[in-house]
Design an enzyme around this catalytic site. Sequence first.
Site, mmCIF file in Angstrom:
data_model
loop_
_atom_site.group_PDB
_atom_site.id
_atom_site.type_symbol
_atom_site.label_atom_id
_atom_site.label_comp_id
_atom_site.label_asym_id
_atom_site.label_seq_id
_atom_site.Cartn_x
_atom_site.Cartn_y
_atom_site.Cartn_z
ATOM 1 N N CYS A 1 -28.686 1.730 34.307
ATOM 2 C CA CYS A 1 -27.878 0.550 33.984
ATOM 3 C C CYS A 1 -28.487 -0.709 34.604
ATOM 4 O O CYS A 1 -28.659 -0.786 35.829
ATOM 5 C CB CYS A 1 -26.449 0.734 34.468
ATOM 6 S SG CYS A 1 -25.414 -0.693 34.036
ATOM 7 N N ASP B 1 0.843 -1.196 0.000
ATOM 8 C CA ASP B 1 0.000 0.000 0.000
ATOM 9 C C ASP B 1 0.876 1.243 0.000
ATOM 10 O O ASP B 1 0.599 2.232 -0.667
ATOM 11 C CB ASP B 1 -0.901 0.030 1.249
ATOM 12 C CG ASP B 1 -1.941 -1.074 1.208
ATOM 13 O OD1 ASP B 1 -1.963 -1.818 0.204
ATOM 14 O OD2 ASP B 1 -2.714 -1.190 2.177
ATOM 15 N N ARG C 1 -30.379 0.113 -11.034
ATOM 16 C CA ARG C 1 -31.402 -0.565 -11.820
ATOM 17 C C ARG C 1 -32.699 0.245 -11.881
ATOM 18 O O ARG C 1 -33.358 0.306 -12.915
ATOM 19 C CB ARG C 1 -31.681 -1.946 -11.222
ATOM 20 C CG ARG C 1 -32.731 -2.720 -11.976
ATOM 21 C CD ARG C 1 -32.845 -4.132 -11.434
ATOM 22 N NE ARG C 1 -33.772 -4.892 -12.243
ATOM 23 C CZ ARG C 1 -35.089 -4.854 -12.103
ATOM 24 N NH1 ARG C 1 -35.633 -4.094 -11.165
ATOM 25 N NH2 ARG C 1 -35.870 -5.582 -12.884
ATOM 26 N N LYS D 1 -25.167 -15.987 -8.994
ATOM 27 C CA LYS D 1 -26.101 -14.866 -8.920
ATOM 28 C C LYS D 1 -25.644 -14.027 -7.732
ATOM 29 O O LYS D 1 -25.877 -14.363 -6.572
ATOM 30 C CB LYS D 1 -27.528 -15.366 -8.706
ATOM 31 C CG LYS D 1 -28.560 -14.262 -8.781
ATOM 32 C CD LYS D 1 -29.961 -14.835 -8.819
ATOM 33 C CE LYS D 1 -31.001 -13.745 -9.038
ATOM 34 N NZ LYS D 1 -30.971 -12.692 -8.028
ATOM 35 N N GLU E 1 -23.061 -6.313 -10.963
ATOM 36 C CA GLU E 1 -23.591 -6.336 -9.601
ATOM 37 C C GLU E 1 -22.521 -5.807 -8.652
ATOM 38 O O GLU E 1 -21.386 -6.304 -8.660
ATOM 39 C CB GLU E 1 -23.966 -7.782 -9.236
ATOM 40 C CG GLU E 1 -24.845 -7.908 -8.026
ATOM 41 C CD GLU E 1 -26.336 -7.729 -8.324
ATOM 42 O OE1 GLU E 1 -26.712 -7.439 -9.489
ATOM 43 O OE2 GLU E 1 -27.137 -7.846 -7.377
ATOM 44 N N TYR F 1 2.293 1.890 -3.410
ATOM 45 C CA TYR F 1 1.246 2.394 -4.298
ATOM 46 C C TYR F 1 1.000 3.879 -4.009
ATOM 47 O O TYR F 1 0.935 4.709 -4.918
ATOM 48 C CB TYR F 1 -0.051 1.590 -4.120
ATOM 49 C CG TYR F 1 -1.149 2.115 -5.015
ATOM 50 C CD1 TYR F 1 -1.264 1.680 -6.328
ATOM 51 C CD2 TYR F 1 -2.050 3.076 -4.558
ATOM 52 C CE1 TYR F 1 -2.233 2.179 -7.169
ATOM 53 C CE2 TYR F 1 -3.021 3.596 -5.390
ATOM 54 C CZ TYR F 1 -3.108 3.139 -6.697
ATOM 55 O OH TYR F 1 -4.062 3.658 -7.525
HETATM 56 S S1 IVH Z 1 -28.545 -11.655 -15.729
HETATM 57 C C1 IVH Z 1 -31.277 -10.242 -18.668
HETATM 58 N N1 IVH Z 1 -26.556 -12.553 -14.283
HETATM 59 O O1 IVH Z 1 -30.079 -10.616 -10.448
HETATM 60 C C2 IVH Z 1 -30.720 -11.041 -17.566
HETATM 61 N N2 IVH Z 1 -28.172 -11.186 -13.233
HETATM 62 O O2 IVH Z 1 -32.988 -11.187 -10.514
HETATM 63 C C3 IVH Z 1 -30.816 -10.338 -16.305
HETATM 64 N N3 IVH Z 1 -27.738 -10.743 -10.867
HETATM 65 O O3 IVH Z 1 -31.143 -7.539 -11.673
HETATM 66 C C4 IVH Z 1 -29.801 -10.528 -15.333
HETATM 67 N N4 IVH Z 1 -25.864 -11.897 -10.730
HETATM 68 O O4 IVH Z 1 -28.812 -7.594 -10.682
HETATM 69 C C5 IVH Z 1 -27.678 -11.827 -14.299
HETATM 70 N N5 IVH Z 1 -24.729 -13.400 -13.110
HETATM 71 C C6 IVH Z 1 -25.844 -12.672 -13.144
HETATM 72 C C7 IVH Z 1 -26.327 -12.013 -11.993
HETATM 73 C C8 IVH Z 1 -27.506 -11.277 -12.083
HETATM 74 C C9 IVH Z 1 -26.730 -11.127 -10.073
HETATM 75 C C10 IVH Z 1 -28.866 -9.892 -10.447
HETATM 76 C C11 IVH Z 1 -29.086 -8.751 -11.398
HETATM 77 C C12 IVH Z 1 -30.543 -8.777 -11.774
HETATM 78 C C13 IVH Z 1 -31.120 -9.741 -10.794
HETATM 79 C C14 IVH Z 1 -32.249 -10.494 -11.451
#
Ligand code: IVH
Length: 706
Positions: A438, A52, A158, A137, A196, A55
């Site tokens: 207390c 660090d 979003r 996800k 994300e 950098y």
């Molecule tokens: S694809 C058109 N891929 O999940 C396809 N979404 O429930 C739409 N998310 O709003 C999303 N990881 O924020 C996709 N690998 C991933 C994801 C992902 C997290 C979130 C995303 C979306 C929500 C949908």
Amino acid sequence: MKYSASEQKALTTQSKNYLKQSLTTQDYDALIKLLSFHEWKYYVDNKPVLSDFEYDQLFDQLKRLENEHPDIIRPDSPSQRVASDLKSDFHTVPHLIPMLSLGNSYNADDLNDFNDSVIKNAFLDAGTIVEYVVEPKFDGGSIAIIYENDLLTRAATRGNGTQGEEMTANAKAMASLPLKAAFSSYGIHKVELRGESIIRKDIFEKVNEKRAKNGETLFANPRNAATGGLRTKDANETAARGIQTFVFQIGYAVDKDGNDKMSDIGQHDKAVEILLNLGFKTAGEAQKKCKNIQETIDFCQAWEAKREDYPYEIDGMVVKVNDFSLQDKIGSTAHHPKWAIAYKFAAKQATTKLIGVEYQVGKVGSITPVAKLEPVALAGVTISSVSLHNEDFIKERDLKIGDTVLVERAGDVIPYIVKAMEDLRDGSEEPITFPRICPAHPEDASVLVREEGESAWRCPDVDCPAQRLQKIIFHVSKDAMDIDGFGKSNVEKFFELGYLQDISDVYHLDYQKILALEGFGEKSVEKLKKAIELAKQNPISKLLHSLSIHHLGKKAGKLLAAEVSHVMDLQTWDEDRFTEVKEIGPVLANNVMQFFKEPKNIELLNRLQQYGVNFAQTEEDRPKVVDANAPLVGKTILFTGTLQQMGRKEAQQLAEAAGAKNISSVSSNLNILVAGEKAGSKLKKATAIGTVEILSEEDFLAIVRN
Ligand code: IVH
């Protein structure tokens, strides 16, 4: 990969050279290239090559050049990440294409049904084999990022899917997102990416620890901390929370004439490969191209079994048809694409009854309300009590005794109450009345205080018995004076018997009396005595930390210990002297000053000295100068298993002297694991991560002795 191995080597060498030179405007472009490379090494590749400190030195040179010649500032200069004149204003902006949601599936049957519907919607013959890409996800906040002319020009949340809130400044503050990315090398002029924003689990814990220390309200989980951090008015805060963005999709791409480039890219895995090549943080190993639906199912289920080991919070996997032309054929509903689906992991939520609240008094007098629950099973463990943190937490959720509450346990994060199920109330619920005196010694009617900016109510009485007990428990603990074998239950027992009234009593125990107690023998008493004698010689950094001064943590203990030759020197320090020390602020300064002003504390310190506790600066307390050329500069290291030639502590000191930083757990942040004999789960985990260098004790010694 964004940088080839040879490029990485060259950039690292050039960085080391630059560290030794005073740079001119001629070096400006090269310096930006270097700093961008180090951002990538740190935030995307997770393998920093500079410390660090190094950098910061390069970054300071950049700032100096830009201050002297403001006309040269480039928009992709790392200094522009948190440029003070740029603020997200969160005005509404349209997305280039809608950000849809995802349909859900929960098991193999659901995924087989999904595969059938894909075949049907694409008008394929029954039994056609479709290729899918599966990826985590990520459970954070979704954002859309636009690059135009290779520069990050706009980012938005979003929102409702069609329109989001502009938050470009916050996106720029995230070093995992490149400010400049060479889309033009793929003939792409304008592109909208989907990603994300998320906080790694271990960073989340640290963010909360820091908030707890500052008396701020804690975040319930990494998701809340991340989504909140995207929408904060202060981009510095986004950066401070360590929010990173995984980019998982190219949603829209056109060339200079506005012609579609998506069909050139062709497949989702190709799109992600482009993102990886351009330096974005992608799912990497956690993503797989699956030949058919069975492979898809297997991969989803394998990930469900190991989700806890992943450093980021994920709530499922996303299954996507790989081929773009097939995706187009299949189409979308207004809500979600029909070519993709989420495979959701089993819920980690449950409902139960809140049957009461207990109030615990901590070592500095902070009152923590703890909810007693009807025992409930949650992701493999039974939960019967959870912390309610502070009064605001209870008020914000309007919790009542008798409520049915929703409890969640996400990843390694401790369980917490999400909300009360208001629909299930029958009127018999009782309000929770936070105490005003207390609860540990009601007979003294010590009125609780809540200082401005603090979330906790505190008992101000230095003689509060609960605080005295907690202070002793903390004082002897591993974290503080580290008195081996002096566990919590022993402290409680001795406290109850009156052998211990404050921390000084630890050092003049009547061992004859202890010997007479049930459960103690010659051997155990001798061991305890030895451990206490040893602790008397501790460095003063430990002693300072062990005094339970509000906000004085391990780090502050070390910082202060490095500055004084004797603990009592601090008695003469004023606020200015304290804040001269880097990283010590006025709040801590005043807490320490107040501590030394209280005559009872001075008496306590005198007793400690009288009983032989070391108050003089030791070798370990003195500031260490690490040579920039030391062999392990900038590396994180962890020792596991049994070492043959030295103790664990000695090994850690050697590592530190060689420039490394000791850390306590295995994550993708770890650079080196030294595995001694009988190394177990840590070695396994580190090997699985794949990026951790595994050394034997001999390897390690050879490196540090060199
Ligand atoms: S694809 C058109 N891929 O999940 C396809 N979404 O429930 C739409 N998310 O709003 C999303 N990881 O924020 C996709 N690998 C991933 C994801 C992902 C997290 C979130 C995303 C979306 C929500 C949908």
